[in-house]
Design a protein around this motif. Structure first.
Motif, PDB file in Angstrom:
ATOM      1  N   CYS A  64      -9.655  -1.363  -4.141  1.00 22.44           N
ATOM      2  CA  CYS A  64     -11.071  -0.222  -4.431  1.00 22.44           C
ATOM      3  C   CYS A  64     -11.009   0.468  -3.747  1.00 22.44           C
ATOM      4  O   CYS A  64     -12.049   1.376  -4.107  1.00 22.44           O
ATOM      5  N   GLU A  65     -10.144   1.140  -2.669  1.00 26.47           N
ATOM      6  CA  GLU A  65      -9.630   2.271  -1.647  1.00 26.47           C
ATOM      7  C   GLU A  65      -9.423   3.108  -2.946  1.00 26.47           C
ATOM      8  O   GLU A  65     -10.042   4.366  -2.654  1.00 26.47           O
TER       9      GLU A  65
ATOM     10  N   GLN B 165     -11.915   4.561  -5.282  1.00 24.16           N
ATOM     11  CA  GLN B 165     -13.608   4.539  -4.255  1.00 24.16           C
ATOM     12  C   GLN B 165     -12.891   6.887  -4.477  1.00 24.16           C
ATOM     13  O   GLN B 165     -13.606   7.482  -4.730  1.00 24.16           O
ATOM     14  N   ARG B 166     -11.438   6.860  -4.137  1.00 27.80           N
ATOM     15  CA  ARG B 166     -10.651   7.916  -3.698  1.00 27.80           C
ATOM     16  C   ARG B 166     -10.839   8.796  -5.346  1.00 27.80           C
ATOM     17  O   ARG B 166     -11.162  10.087  -5.666  1.00 27.80           O
TER      18      ARG B 166
ATOM     19  N   ASP C  87       0.960  -1.286   0.211  1.00 24.05           N
ATOM     20  CA  ASP C  87      -0.274  -0.376  -0.462  1.00 24.05           C
ATOM     21  C   ASP C  87       0.627   1.227  -0.095  1.00 24.05           C
ATOM     22  O   ASP C  87       0.528   2.284   0.105  1.00 24.05           O
TER      23      ASP C  87
ATOM     24  N   ASN D 122      -9.030  -4.984  -0.810  1.00 25.35           N
ATOM     25  CA  ASN D 122      -9.180  -3.782  -0.267  1.00 25.35           C
ATOM     26  C   ASN D 122      -8.662  -2.586  -0.731  1.00 25.35           C
ATOM     27  O   ASN D 122      -9.587  -1.472  -1.257  1.00 25.35           O
TER      28      ASN D 122
END
Length: 237
Positions: free
Chosen positions: A228-229, A232-233, A46, A225
């Motif tokens: 997906c984040e 979303q951003r 990440d 996850n």
């Protein structure tokens, strides 16, 4: 009472020191590319996009050392003399407990063929794409050349030709990966294809929902996850 308080502080201090101690490094990735000196960099999956990459050193057996812990690491492979920020020859990830072997070969000045052994995901990817390997390598070469600015001095017409070729190759790659996800929703390779295949925003939920619950909640969950984040951003921007 004072002695008990001092002992408690000492215990807490020891625990904090132990918790903050970096994970021991372990030779986890062997790289074999004939006649080329390589540089391997890594970061927690990440943090890779923020440029927080560390250059891995090798142990006495020549294996690149990464932290031996429960984290997932994104890995990039470059020529040793590549400039900082140069496009990677290969990018992959390594899961906790995995020991990988990377086999690479330059087919010509630009085309770099590679495979990862020791990872069920990347071994499955190699086998699934074997029939279309030439097309995938050509797409990777074109992307790398474009990112490196090698098209900048070409004529506008030649740039349009290369862009059209790359779009056509990428379309075929996406179709094959999406078909694999639909047909193999429980395969770890489907989780990988979801993370590395750029989707239009409207297709993200559709393909994520196809993945089995065992994938969405298993060892690939942190990567899924995170992707997906990121989508979303983009959607909220």
């Amino acid at each position: 009472m004072k002695k008990i308080w001092i002992v408690s502080l000492l215990l807490l201090g020891c625990f904090a020191a132990r918790a903050q101690a970096p994970a021991p490094l372990k030779g986890r990735i062997a790289v074999s590319v004939p006649r080329v000196n390589m540089r391997l960099s890594y970061a927690e999956y990440d943090k890779a996009f923020s440029g927080d990459l560390r250059t891995a050193q090798t142990d006495l057996e020549g294996r690149y050392m990464l932290p031996d812990d429960d984290k997932i690491y994104a890995v990039t492979l470059h020529r040793r003399d590549d400039a900082a920020g140069a496009p990677a020859l290969a990018s992959f990830f390594i899961l906790p407990g995995e020991q990988l072997e990377v086999l690479g070969l330059f087919q010509d000045g630009d085309t770099f063929d590679w495979r990862v052994k020791g990872s069920p995901v990347f071994e499955a990817d190699y086998e699934y794409g074997r029939k279309y390997r030439r097309e995938e390598l050509r797409a990777a070469t074109l992307r790398r050349q474009n990112l490196a600015g090698e098209w900048d001095d070409l004529s506008p017409e030649r740039q349009r030709q290369l862009n059209a070729e790359l779009r056509l190759l990428d379309r075929g790659i996406k179709e094959r990966r999406c078909a694999y996800i639909r047909e193999n929703p429980s395969s770890p390779l489907s989780a990988y294809y979801f993370t590395c295949q750029p989707f239009p925003i409207e297709e993200v939920v559709e393909y994520y929902s196809m993945l089995s619950e065992s994938l969405r909640e298993g060892r690939y969950a942190p990567i899924l996850n995170f992707v997906c984040e990121m989508y979303q951003r983009i959607l909220n921007a």
